[in-house]
Design a protein around this motif. Structure first.
Motif, PDB file in Angstrom:
ATOM      1  N   GLU A 121       0.835  -1.203   0.000  1.00 37.12           N
ATOM      2  CA  GLU A 121       0.000   0.000   0.000  1.00 37.12           C
ATOM      3  C   GLU A 121       0.873   1.259   0.000  1.00 37.12           C
ATOM      4  O   GLU A 121       0.585   2.229  -0.711  1.00 37.12           O
ATOM      5  N   ARG A 138       1.022  11.883  -9.874  1.00 35.63           N
ATOM      6  CA  ARG A 138       0.357  13.169  -9.685  1.00 35.63           C
ATOM      7  C   ARG A 138       1.317  14.314 -10.003  1.00 35.63           C
ATOM      8  O   ARG A 138       0.939  15.297 -10.653  1.00 35.63           O
ATOM      9  N   SER A 195      -1.691   6.640   3.409  1.00 32.92           N
ATOM     10  CA  SER A 195      -2.577   5.882   2.532  1.00 32.92           C
ATOM     11  C   SER A 195      -4.028   6.308   2.716  1.00 32.92           C
ATOM     12  O   SER A 195      -4.815   6.318   1.762  1.00 32.92           O
ATOM     13  N   ASP A 247      -5.106   9.199   3.102  1.00 31.35           N
ATOM     14  CA  ASP A 247      -5.355  10.479   2.434  1.00 31.35           C
ATOM     15  C   ASP A 247      -5.618  10.318   0.946  1.00 31.35           C
ATOM     16  O   ASP A 247      -6.115  11.253   0.308  1.00 31.35           O
ATOM     17  N   VAL A 248      -5.222   9.195   0.371  1.00 33.33           N
ATOM     18  CA  VAL A 248      -5.327   9.025  -1.085  1.00 33.33           C
ATOM     19  C   VAL A 248      -6.020   7.706  -1.407  1.00 33.33           C
ATOM     20  O   VAL A 248      -5.641   7.000  -2.342  1.00 33.33           O
ATOM     21  N   VAL A 249      -7.078   7.385  -0.659  1.00 35.35           N
ATOM     22  CA  VAL A 249      -7.753   6.098  -0.828  1.00 35.35           C
ATOM     23  C   VAL A 249      -8.278   5.926  -2.242  1.00 35.35           C
ATOM     24  O   VAL A 249      -8.096   4.877  -2.881  1.00 35.35           O
ATOM     25  N   SER A 250      -8.939   6.952  -2.786  1.00 38.83           N
ATOM     26  CA  SER A 250      -9.523   6.840  -4.123  1.00 38.83           C
ATOM     27  C   SER A 250      -8.459   6.601  -5.176  1.00 38.83           C
ATOM     28  O   SER A 250      -8.603   5.737  -6.053  1.00 38.83           O
ATOM     29  N   GLU A 251      -7.358   7.356  -5.087  1.00 38.11           N
ATOM     30  CA  GLU A 251      -6.302   7.216  -6.087  1.00 38.11           C
ATOM     31  C   GLU A 251      -5.595   5.867  -5.972  1.00 38.11           C
ATOM     32  O   GLU A 251      -5.213   5.267  -6.977  1.00 38.11           O
ATOM     33  N   THR A 299      -7.007   3.117  -4.911  1.00 42.12           N
ATOM     34  CA  THR A 299      -7.945   2.145  -5.476  1.00 42.12           C
ATOM     35  C   THR A 299      -7.901   2.162  -7.001  1.00 42.12           C
ATOM     36  O   THR A 299      -7.932   1.108  -7.653  1.00 42.12           O
ATOM     37  N   LEU A 300      -7.818   3.353  -7.586  1.00 42.49           N
ATOM     38  CA  LEU A 300      -7.760   3.464  -9.042  1.00 42.49           C
ATOM     39  C   LEU A 300      -6.486   2.832  -9.588  1.00 42.49           C
ATOM     40  O   LEU A 300      -6.510   2.155 -10.630  1.00 42.49           O
ATOM     41  N   ARG A 336      -6.608   6.746 -19.406  1.00 40.10           N
ATOM     42  CA  ARG A 336      -5.666   6.608 -18.288  1.00 40.10           C
ATOM     43  C   ARG A 336      -4.642   5.511 -18.577  1.00 40.10           C
ATOM     44  O   ARG A 336      -3.444   5.666 -18.286  1.00 40.10           O
TER      45      ARG A 336
END
Length: 551
Positions: free
Chosen positions: A421, A432, A447, A449-453, A455-456, A544
């Motif tokens: 992770e 980024r 980790s 703070d950037v859960v969405s990123e 996951t992506l 992406r």
């Protein structure tokens, strides 16, 4: 020839003495036409393609023939180049079939000793052994040091104290006291507390860390001054280095009288004189340190040996731990990702490893390429320990670091997941920065703070094998790449603006009608239907993935 490893010390070490200090079987003498009592003044890497070799600099050195085939013509050429440069010895890799007779014959006629290294010992390891052996067998400018036995740090501290005119403390990188000079005067409270506790008080370490003093000390080869204040006397400090590695530091404190006018120059000389003594002190501990680093990799990797690795490191099964991953770059990440780490990148990782142990002495670290792994007990007073490492890195000019903190691991078997992770957090920060043209700005994140990123990233990793398959977005991207059209950029801007044509057009600096035309043509030519929710989702994911393939 390439990177100069010679330290500039007087040529008083001999090849025989250097080899005596290395375990048998690691480096063997094939032939030594002039014997092994020849002087040695340092170690240098050999580069067959470097036409700017400086013979005066290479004379008397041990050359390491990195990348040279021991049975090829290049090995003969290396022997001849070593002879022409006046080198004391040339080290080549020990091949399975032995040394080519032509290479041996060239060495016999050339006068330079020919050595071989064990095939299971890497060049980096051999370079370190030779450098350390040279350090232990050479002499330095401090004549009084010559009579000291190897590793006599107390004797060294007293000798330096006489030259500097103050009190000397020799410390390891974690601010633990290794030796101190005799006390001719009443020490100030800080020196007294440091000697009694055999380490600098932790609050003082934190104070020096937060003021940036340690960042300066670890980042320079020169003397650093700590001015006197109402509490403590003036202090001078200098790091003792073995190449890029910090072995410790020497501190001089005014001891009831001002420091000598040439105290700074004396400390510079003392740092060079201290090197073989600290190397000797570290010799038995280095193998243990190597085993600990291997244990960190094993524990964070999981699988067989993880339980033993945890015991080796003292990782308690009932205590939560945090994993931090740091990447260092001297150039933009997109340019340097496939290259080995540079000296500057290695230097900043060394500094960060020291900073990590200063933040929490119980933490352990391990290196891999341009990455640093930090394992530390959770529950630290610092809410974001990676932020402190990034702040340290900013003091090293020309380098950028990305630091990610994984989720807290409640058990040792959760550490591999926490490491993975943290690695993805670093990828998020790197991508980024590149996407925003901010690749020269260091950054850190938890980790959480950037859960969405995160996951992506995981999702795109699983979709990546499907990207080469033909499809609307793939065809559009390939068309743009071959013809220089801008359908992909137009679709991406439209999606990024949530379908706001005017906002997307402003982003592209085109008229809204131009953007509408491009979107219609994207559907006509490739079947990219942005009116369909599924089409929009596939277009977003496809672009992406395309950016990953061609950043």
């Amino acid at each position: 020839m390439t990177e100069r490893e010679s330290s500039g010390r007087p040529a008083t070490a001999t090849l025989a003495r250097v080899l005596d200090l290395i375990d048998p079987g690691i480096i063997d003498v094939v032939v030594a036409p002039r014997g092994t009592d020849v002087p040695v003044r340092g170690v240098t890497l050999y580069d067959l393609g470097d036409e700017d070799a400086d013979g005066a600099t290479l004379a008397g050195t041990i050359l390491l023939a990195v990348g040279v085939d021991p049975r090829g013509r290049d090995a003969v050429e290396a022997v001849r180049a070593a002879r022409d440069a006046g080198a004391s010895a040339l080290v080549i890799r020990r091949g399975a079939g032995g040394v080519d007779p032509a290479v041996v014959e060239a060495a016999e006629h050339g006068g330079t000793a020919l050595l071989t290294r064990h095939p299971r010992r890497g060049w980096t390891h051999v370079l370190g052994l030779l450098r350390n052996a040279c350090a232990q067998s050479g002499t330095f400018e401090l004549a009084a040091v010559d009579s000291l036995r190897p590793g006599d740090l107390s004797g060294l501290a007293n000798t330096v104290a006489d030259l500097v005119g103050g009190a000397i403390t020799i410390e390891d990188p974690q601010s633990r006291v290794l030796a101190y000079s005799r006390m001719d005067h009443e020490p100030d409270p800080m020196r007294r507390a440091t000697i009694l506790n055999q380490e600098v008080p932790r609050w003082r370490v934190a104070e020096l860390r937060e003021s940036g003093f340690f960042r300066t000390l670890w980042g320079t080869d020169d003397v650093v001054r700590l001015p006197a204040d109402e509490r403590y006397a003036e202090r001078l400090a200098i790091a003792v280095r073995d190449g890029g590695e910090v072995l410790g530091s020497i501190w001089a404190a005014a001891d009831g009288r001002p420091l000598a006018p040439d105290a700074t120059a004396a400390l510079r000389t003392a740092a060079r004189a201290a090197l073989p003594h600290l190397v000797h002190h570290e010799t038995r501990g280095r193998e243990a340190a190597r085993r600990r680093e291997e244990a960190v990799h094993t524990l964070l990797g999981g699988g067989a040996g993880a339980e033993q690795a945890a015991r080796t490191l003292g990782v308690r099964p009932d205590r939560p731990y945090t994993v931090i991953v740091v990447e260092a770059y001297e150039r933009p990440a997109t340019e340097a990702a496939a290259d080995p780490p540079t000296h500057a990148e290695q230097r900043v990782l060394d500094v960060l490893a020291l900073q990590a142990t200063a933040l929490r002495p119980e933490c352990v670290t391990a290196r891999a390429g341009r990455r640093l792994f930090v394992l530390t007990p959770a529950g630290d007073a610092h809410a974001d320990p990676a932020r402190d490492l990034v702040a340290t890195a900013r003091s090293v000019p020309g380098t950028v670091v990305f630091a990610g903190v994984g989720p807290t691991a409640g058990r040792p078997d959760e550490l591999p997941g926490a490491r993975e992770e943290a690695e993805i957090v670093v990828r998020v920060l790197r991508e980024r920065a590149v996407a925003s043209a901010g690749a020269n700005a260091s950054a850190s994140a938890l980790s959480a703070d950037v859960v969405s990123e995160v996951t992506l990233v995981r999702l795109l990793d699983r979709l990546a094998p499907l990207w080469p398959l033909a499809g609307p977005v793939h065809e559009m991207v390939e068309h743009d790449r071959l013809h220089g059209s801008e359908y992909s950029a137009s679709v991406g801007a439209y999606l990024g603006a949530f379908g706001d044509t005017s906002a997307a057009a402003r982003e592209l600096s085109v008229h809204p009608n131009t953007l509408r035309y491009r979107l219609r043509r994207a559907e006509e030519l490739f079947g990219v239907d942005l009116d369909d929710p599924t089409g929009r989702l596939l277009a977003d994911l496809g672009l992406r993935l395309a950016y990953r393939a061609h950043p």
